[in-house]
Motif scaffolding. Structure first.
Motif, short mmCIF file in Angstrom:
data_model
loop_
_atom_site.label_atom_id
_atom_site.label_comp_id
_atom_site.label_asym_id
_atom_site.label_seq_id
_atom_site.Cartn_x
_atom_site.Cartn_y
_atom_site.Cartn_z
N SER A 1 -3.31 3.54 -3.07
CA SER A 1 -3.17 2.47 -4.06
C SER A 1 -2.69 1.21 -3.37
O SER A 1 -1.79 1.26 -2.52
N ASP A 2 -3.29 0.09 -3.73
CA ASP A 2 -2.92 -1.21 -3.19
C ASP A 2 -2.67 -2.18 -4.33
O ASP A 2 -3.32 -2.10 -5.38
N HIS B 1 -4.64 -2.00 -13.85
CA HIS B 1 -3.51 -1.23 -13.34
C HIS B 1 -3.55 0.19 -13.90
O HIS B 1 -3.64 0.40 -15.12
N CYS B 2 -3.49 1.15 -13.00
CA CYS B 2 -3.51 2.57 -13.35
C CYS B 2 -2.11 3.13 -13.11
O CYS B 2 -1.22 2.44 -12.62
N CYS C 1 -7.24 0.75 -6.42
CA CYS C 1 -6.82 2.14 -6.32
C CYS C 1 -8.02 3.03 -6.04
O CYS C 1 -9.15 2.77 -6.51
N HIS D 1 -1.15 4.87 -10.75
CA HIS D 1 -0.83 4.88 -9.32
C HIS D 1 -0.37 3.50 -8.85
O HIS D 1 0.65 3.38 -8.15
N THR D 2 -1.09 2.44 -9.22
CA THR D 2 -0.64 1.09 -8.82
C THR D 2 0.63 0.70 -9.56
O THR D 2 1.49 -0.02 -9.01
N TYR E 1 -4.05 9.47 -4.12
CA TYR E 1 -4.88 8.28 -4.14
C TYR E 1 -4.18 7.17 -3.34
O TYR E 1 -2.97 6.95 -3.50
N THR F 1 0.85 -1.20 0.00
CA THR F 1 0.00 0.00 0.00
C THR F 1 0.87 1.24 0.00
O THR F 1 1.92 1.27 0.66
N PRO G 1 -4.59 -5.07 -8.78
CA PRO G 1 -4.59 -3.67 -8.37
C PRO G 1 -5.89 -3.26 -7.68
O PRO G 1 -6.98 -3.75 -7.98
N CYS H 1 -8.58 5.75 -7.36
CA CYS H 1 -9.06 6.38 -8.59
C CYS H 1 -10.12 5.54 -9.28
O CYS H 1 -10.69 5.95 -10.30
#
Length: 461
Positions: free
Chosen positions: A115-116, A182-183, A175, A185-186, A113, A102, A173, A177
């Motif tokens: 993200s995890d 996957h974005c 997130c 951020h992840t 954001y 995280t 992912p 967002c």
């Protein structure tokens, strides 16, 4: 159950679980959750500095982690933006715990954001298999302790049906967002974690369910069990084994295995606190007659002296780097610690001194140990430069109207005839006061770097 299903109940404040406690662990501040029985450790790593233009991963296992990300993501543009975020330092502190990593990631506009990224934990049976495989090779244990992921361990695990490194679709992912894949951020989080994995493969093992401490304890226990029972129970082997060939098993432990296990053994306990004083030696005054030439009383004295010296070493009052004493010096040292007249007489005889000479040597010893004894018994000639410095020091030590009438009576000795006092310069640069007595010159006090102070101390006694 997938990692996503298992962890869906977690929330923003999960790592503040009131049943946990914090500890300093590895490279960052860790947190042991209430699920510690399953190895539920958490490690938090501070935000990493900007990554620069180089590759995010330099180790083979770090690159394998990124390969799993890049094979899983459906949109390469999202990965590209994630790399930019990671290089720009937009990823905050990274929390690593079983099944999940995280971090808070910021967009360029400052929007943050959570993200995890989720990764399936190994089951208890899978962990049992992995520990067995690691203990089975000394090289595996040594590599892990050197913060390296042994490739053969990963290969052996895969052959046993256990995937240690993630593959396609394993990095799930989540997130803030709300992207379904996957974005940026992840992706940025995964790129930063690759840098952490480069430094410490135990980060991956923690994601798989067990932290470093739990893994090492398991390795230690399994290794100890193998050492205690090298034959694995009844020691039977298959038809191709040594027994089938009529040969007995060679006892002992392979050297490579013993060497590797040594790296994970627990540290030695702290040494006990020394006693306040050395113990009393046992009495040798028995009804049994001593052997010819053996003096029980003298032996008791030597035993007590040895105990006292050992106690000084234990308490730090003495060190092992002190130069050894000659027999003549040690006789004076022993006499300085014994008020018993018969023993002093014996020490004098044994060291080739009269009793009066030994008494004088004891006085010198008590003023400065071996250095004080050397000033009494030895003559030395300073080199011209040292002699010039000594005479300058004597000149400057007193005002003109207070300077005593000193004259050089030997190369390193200056005498005040009308006062019966003498200054001796030791090879250590200190000044030693002496007083004239009926039997000759005798130590008159402790040394001093200031000749005036040394002489004043002798004159006031």
């Amino acid at each position: 159950m997938s990692a996503r299903d298992r962890d869906q109940h977690e929330n923003e404040n999960e790592h503040e679980n009131e049943h946990g406690h914090e500890y300093e662990y590895g490279g960052g501040k860790g947190h042991m959750s209430g699920d510690a029985g399953r190895g539920g450790e958490e490690r938090t790593f501070g935000a990493l500095p900007r990554a620069g233009s180089g590759a995010f991963a330099r180790t083979w296992w770090g690159r394998a982690w990124l390969q799993a990300l890049e094979d899983t993501a459906l949109d390469n543009q999202q990965l590209k933006q994630g790399r930019r975020h990671a290089r720009a330092g937009a990823v905050g502190a990274v929390s690593v715990r079983p099944g999940r990593i995280t971090a808070v990631v910021q967009d360029r506009d400052g929007t943050a954001y959570r993200s995890d990224v989720l990764l399936q934990e190994l089951s208890e049976s899978e962990w049992d298999t992995l520990i067995d495989l690691a203990v089975g090779s000394a090289g595996h244990i040594a590599a892990l302790l050197d913060r390296e992921m042994p490739p053969h361990l990963v290969e052996d695990a895969a052959a046993a049906g256990l995937d240690l490194l993630p593959g396609i679709g394993d990095l799930e992912p989540e997130c803030g967002c709300e992207a379904w894949d996957h974005c940026p951020h992840t992706a940025a989080l995964c790129y930063q974690v690759a840098r952490l994995l480069d430094e410490d493969p135990f980060v991956l093992l923690l994601m798989r369910g067990r932290g470093e401490r739990a893994v090492i304890e398991a390795l230690q226990e399994r290794s100890a069990a193998r050492l205690a029972d090298p034959g694995g129970g009844d020691g039977a082997t298959d038809g191709a084994g040594p027994r089938a060939a009529g040969r007995s098993r060679v006892p002992g432990v392979p050297a490579a295995e013993a060497f590797a296990v040594g790296g994970i053994l627990p540290p030695l306990p702290a040494p006990p606190v020394p006693a306040a004083a050395p113990g009393e030696p046992p009495s040798l005054d028995t009804e049994t007659e001593p052997a010819p030439g053996l003096d029980p009383a003298a032996l008791e004295f030597l035993a007590a002296d040895a105990a006292a010296r050992a106690h000084r070493l234990l308490t730090g009052a003495a060190t092992f780097d002190e130069p050894p004493l000659t027999a003549a010096q040690d006789a004076v040292r022993l006499a300085a610690g014994s008020p018993v007249s018969w023993l002093a007489t014996r020490l004098a005889t044994g060291s080739g001194r009269t009793r009066a000479e030994l008494d004088l040597a004891v006085r010198a010893w008590r003023t400065g140990g071996p250095a004080g004894l050397a000033v009494l018994a030895e003559d030395w000639t300073p080199d011209p430069e040292a002699l010039r410095r000594a005479e300058t020091r004597l000149t400057e030590a007193w005002d003109d109207d207070e300077r005593p009438a000193l004259h050089a009576s030997a190369p390193a000795r200056w005498t005040v005839d009308d006062a019966g006092l003498q200054l001796r310069l030791g090879e250590d640069g200190r000044w030693w006061p002496y007083r004239e007595e009926s039997a000759g010159w005798a130590p008159a006090g402790p040394p001093d770097t200031d000749p005036a102070a040394a002489l004043a101390g002798a004159a006031s006694d």
